[in-house]
Design a protein around this motif. Structure first.
Motif, PDB file in Angstrom:
ATOM      1  N   ASP A   1       0.883  -1.166   0.000  1.00 36.45           N
ATOM      2  CA  ASP A   1       0.000   0.000   0.000  1.00 36.45           C
ATOM      3  C   ASP A   1       0.919   1.215   0.000  1.00 36.45           C
ATOM      4  N   THR A   2       1.088   1.837  -1.180  1.00 34.72           N
ATOM      5  CA  THR A   2       2.083   2.914  -1.287  1.00 34.72           C
ATOM      6  C   THR A   2       1.682   4.160  -0.505  1.00 34.72           C
ATOM      7  N   GLY A   3       0.391   4.278  -0.178  1.00 35.01           N
ATOM      8  CA  GLY A   3      -0.043   5.392   0.673  1.00 35.01           C
ATOM      9  C   GLY A   3       0.683   5.363   2.015  1.00 35.01           C
TER      10      GLY A   3
ATOM     11  N   TYR B   1       3.939   7.340   2.014  1.00 37.42           N
ATOM     12  CA  TYR B   1       3.769   8.792   2.190  1.00 37.42           C
ATOM     13  C   TYR B   1       3.391   9.098   3.639  1.00 37.42           C
ATOM     14  N   ARG B   2       2.571   8.217   4.202  1.00 41.32           N
ATOM     15  CA  ARG B   2       2.159   8.403   5.600  1.00 41.32           C
ATOM     16  C   ARG B   2       3.357   8.265   6.551  1.00 41.32           C
ATOM     17  N   ALA B   3       4.216   7.267   6.313  1.00 42.60           N
ATOM     18  CA  ALA B   3       5.363   7.044   7.199  1.00 42.60           C
ATOM     19  C   ALA B   3       6.342   8.224   7.120  1.00 42.60           C
TER      20      ALA B   3
ATOM     21  N   ALA C   1       0.292  13.472   5.189  1.00 39.45           N
ATOM     22  CA  ALA C   1       0.814  12.710   4.042  1.00 39.45           C
ATOM     23  C   ALA C   1       0.429  13.384   2.735  1.00 39.45           C
ATOM     24  N   SER C   2      -0.787  13.897   2.668  1.00 38.59           N
ATOM     25  CA  SER C   2      -1.195  14.493   1.390  1.00 38.59           C
ATOM     26  C   SER C   2      -0.449  15.806   1.154  1.00 38.59           C
ATOM     27  N   ARG C   3       0.137  16.380   2.206  1.00 39.94           N
ATOM     28  CA  ARG C   3       0.960  17.587   2.006  1.00 39.94           C
ATOM     29  C   ARG C   3       2.367  17.225   1.527  1.00 39.94           C
TER      30      ARG C   3
ATOM     31  N   VAL D   1      10.258  14.162  -2.754  1.00 42.47           N
ATOM     32  CA  VAL D   1       9.727  13.081  -1.908  1.00 42.47           C
ATOM     33  C   VAL D   1       9.191  11.977  -2.811  1.00 42.47           C
ATOM     34  N   ARG D   2       8.453  12.363  -3.827  1.00 46.13           N
ATOM     35  CA  ARG D   2       7.866  11.374  -4.739  1.00 46.13           C
ATOM     36  C   ARG D   2       8.969  10.568  -5.426  1.00 46.13           C
ATOM     37  N   ARG D   3      10.020  11.251  -5.849  1.00 46.31           N
ATOM     38  CA  ARG D   3      11.109  10.550  -6.544  1.00 46.31           C
ATOM     39  C   ARG D   3      11.717   9.474  -5.643  1.00 46.31           C
TER      40      ARG D   3
ATOM     41  N   GLY E   1      -2.183   2.604  -4.959  1.00 47.52           N
ATOM     42  CA  GLY E   1      -1.870   4.000  -4.677  1.00 47.52           C
ATOM     43  C   GLY E   1      -2.620   4.933  -5.602  1.00 47.52           C
ATOM     44  N   ARG E   2      -1.913   5.986  -6.064  1.00 51.25           N
ATOM     45  CA  ARG E   2      -2.543   6.990  -6.923  1.00 51.25           C
ATOM     46  C   ARG E   2      -1.889   7.047  -8.297  1.00 51.25           C
ATOM     47  N   ASP E   3      -0.608   6.635  -8.362  1.00 54.86           N
ATOM     48  CA  ASP E   3       0.171   6.826  -9.596  1.00 54.86           C
ATOM     49  C   ASP E   3       0.900   5.549  -9.989  1.00 54.86           C
ATOM     50  N   ILE E   4       0.371   4.399  -9.593  1.00 56.13           N
ATOM     51  CA  ILE E   4       1.096   3.145  -9.860  1.00 56.13           C
ATOM     52  C   ILE E   4       1.081   2.846 -11.367  1.00 56.13           C
TER      53      ILE E   4
ATOM     54  N   LYS F   1     -12.047  17.006  -0.152  1.00 55.00           N
ATOM     55  CA  LYS F   1     -10.826  17.829  -0.127  1.00 55.00           C
ATOM     56  C   LYS F   1      -9.621  17.007  -0.570  1.00 55.00           C
ATOM     57  N   ARG F   2      -9.548  15.754  -0.085  1.00 60.58           N
ATOM     58  CA  ARG F   2      -8.429  14.868  -0.433  1.00 60.58           C
ATOM     59  C   ARG F   2      -8.430  14.594  -1.938  1.00 60.58           C
ATOM     60  N   ASP F   3      -9.625  14.366  -2.503  1.00 57.84           N
ATOM     61  CA  ASP F   3      -9.726  14.127  -3.956  1.00 57.84           C
ATOM     62  C   ASP F   3      -9.177  15.328  -4.729  1.00 57.84           C
TER      63      ASP F   3
ATOM     64  N   ARG G   1      -7.030  17.553  -3.763  1.00 57.79           N
ATOM     65  CA  ARG G   1      -5.577  17.668  -3.634  1.00 57.79           C
ATOM     66  C   ARG G   1      -4.883  16.594  -4.488  1.00 57.79           C
ATOM     67  N   ASP G   2      -5.415  15.367  -4.471  1.00 51.94           N
ATOM     68  CA  ASP G   2      -4.762  14.265  -5.202  1.00 51.94           C
ATOM     69  C   ASP G   2      -4.871  14.434  -6.723  1.00 51.94           C
ATOM     70  N   THR G   3      -6.021  14.941  -7.191  1.00 48.55           N
ATOM     71  CA  THR G   3      -6.186  15.065  -8.643  1.00 48.55           C
ATOM     72  C   THR G   3      -5.610  16.387  -9.163  1.00 48.55           C
ATOM     73  N   GLY G   4      -5.465  17.373  -8.273  1.00 44.25           N
ATOM     74  CA  GLY G   4      -5.066  18.710  -8.717  1.00 44.25           C
ATOM     75  C   GLY G   4      -3.583  18.985  -8.640  1.00 44.25           C
ATOM     76  N   ARG G   5      -2.800  18.089  -8.009  1.00 41.89           N
ATOM     77  CA  ARG G   5      -1.374  18.420  -7.859  1.00 41.89           C
ATOM     78  C   ARG G   5      -0.648  18.293  -9.206  1.00 41.89           C
ATOM     79  N   ALA G   6       0.463  19.060  -9.314  1.00 41.25           N
ATOM     80  CA  ALA G   6       1.175  19.119 -10.593  1.00 41.25           C
ATOM     81  C   ALA G   6       1.942  17.824 -10.860  1.00 41.25           C
TER      82      ALA G   6
HETATM   83  O1   DC Z   1      -4.179   6.221   0.277  1.00 41.32           O
HETATM   84  P1   DC Z   1      -3.768   7.025   1.507  1.00 41.32           P
HETATM   85  O2   DC Z   1      -4.881   7.810   2.133  1.00 41.32           O
HETATM   86  O3   DC Z   1      -3.021   6.197   2.515  1.00 41.32           O
HETATM   87  O4   DC Z   1      -2.687   8.084   0.954  1.00 41.32           O
HETATM   88  C1   DC Z   1      -2.130   9.071   1.756  1.00 41.32           C
HETATM   89  C2   DC Z   1      -1.722  10.260   0.885  1.00 41.32           C
HETATM   90  O5   DC Z   1      -0.621   9.885   0.052  1.00 41.32           O
HETATM   91  C3   DC Z   1      -2.846  10.741  -0.045  1.00 41.32           C
HETATM   92  O6   DC Z   1      -3.007  12.135   0.051  1.00 41.32           O
HETATM   93  C4   DC Z   1      -2.380  10.427  -1.423  1.00 41.32           C
HETATM   94  C5   DC Z   1      -0.896  10.227  -1.296  1.00 41.32           C
HETATM   95  N1   DC Z   1      -0.448   9.146  -2.174  1.00 41.32           N
HETATM   96  C6   DC Z   1       0.162   9.501  -3.352  1.00 41.32           C
HETATM   97  O7   DC Z   1       0.280  10.694  -3.640  1.00 41.32           O
HETATM   98  N2   DC Z   1       0.629   8.548  -4.194  1.00 41.32           N
HETATM   99  C7   DC Z   1       0.493   7.252  -3.903  1.00 41.32           C
HETATM  100  N3   DC Z   1       0.970   6.326  -4.750  1.00 41.32           N
HETATM  101  C8   DC Z   1      -0.165   6.859  -2.703  1.00 41.32           C
HETATM  102  C9   DC Z   1      -0.639   7.849  -1.863  1.00 41.32           C
END
Ligand code: DC
Length: 215
Positions: free
Chosen positions: A37-39, A42-44, A88-90, A97-99, A119-122, A169-171, A173-178
């Motif tokens: 779970d790649t989320g 980011y959380r850790a 985590a979403s910040r 961080v993503r790299r 995750g979001r970008d697998i 709000k989370r949606d 942030r997740d869909t709107g980031r560059a």
């Molecule tokens: O799925 P989650 O709620 O545990 O994810 C926490 C945050 O990490 C959420 O804002 C999205 C981000 N995330 C991401 O940007 N890319 C991923 N592959 C997984 C999570």
């Protein structure tokens, strides 16, 4: 399936509380693959900053923490806390961080016999060559209801309206980031769990994976 298993990577993306975690666990058990779970990565990273009283907006510092992360020590029960998700979403908007985390995630996916990553970008960034990709979604109302019932089922207290507002709000942030915004890969199979429920989604996904393995 033959006795010689190919290296299998299954990519599962989608918004918060759509059911991708449950689906991914079921697929990993069924096919004998590891699951990440790649989320949680980011959380850790966010939790390590919070624990040390460090700022959440220093990208170089957050990236250093991310590079030192041990993927074997991710504890869902601790990391699932609401404030850690917010933090985590910040940190997830920061390219450095993503790299760092994407590199660790790719390494995980490369170990035999393969893995299910959610995750979001697998499908779009981490494993664009995955054997198969799923994009799991459901209406915000249904996702809020599921999250609410899960918290109450675990003996907690939850307010449906504020959960819905958090999810929206989370949606955004997740869909709107560059960098690596949440979106379905062009070759992802769409699974909308609003009506069908997660068990039916697992059955649908299993048939699609079996068909991909036959090819
Ligand atoms: O799925 P989650 O709620 O545990 O994810 C926490 C945050 O990490 C959420 O804002 C999205 C981000 N995330 C991401 O940007 N890319 C991923 N592959 C997984 C999570």
């Amino acid at each position: 399936m033959t006795s010689e298993m190919p290296h299998i990577v299954i990519a599962v993306d989608g918004p918060a509380a759509a059911g991708k975690g449950t689906l991914s666990r079921r697929l990993s058990e069924h096919y004998g693959l590891r699951h990440l779970d790649t989320g949680l990565t980011y959380r850790a990273t966010a939790k390590a900053l919070l624990d040390r009283g460090l700022p959440l907006d220093d990208e170089d510092l957050a990236a250093e923490i991310a590079r030192g992360l041990d993927l074997s020590g991710l504890d869902r029960s601790v990391l699932s806390a609401h404030d850690i998700g917010e933090a985590a979403s910040r940190v997830a908007v920061m390219p450095k961080v993503r790299r760092a985390l994407v590199e660790a995630q790719r390494e995980f996916a490369g170990i035999e016999p393969g893995a299910v990553l959610d995750g979001r970008d697998i499908g779009t960034v981490v494993c664009p060559d995955a054997l198969i990709k799923f994009y799991v979604t459901a209406s915000p109302e249904v996702r809020a209801r599921r999250r609410h019932d899960e918290i109450v089922g675990n003996g907690g207290e939850a307010d449906l309206a504020s959960i819905l507002s958090d999810i929206e709000k989370r949606d955004a942030r997740d869909t709107g980031r560059a960098d690596s915004p949440l979106r379905p890969a062009p070759d992802a199979h769409l699974l909308d769990t609003t009506e069908m429920g997660i068990e039916a989604a697992f059955e649908a996904a299993r048939h699609l994976v079996d068909a991909a393995l036959e090819r």
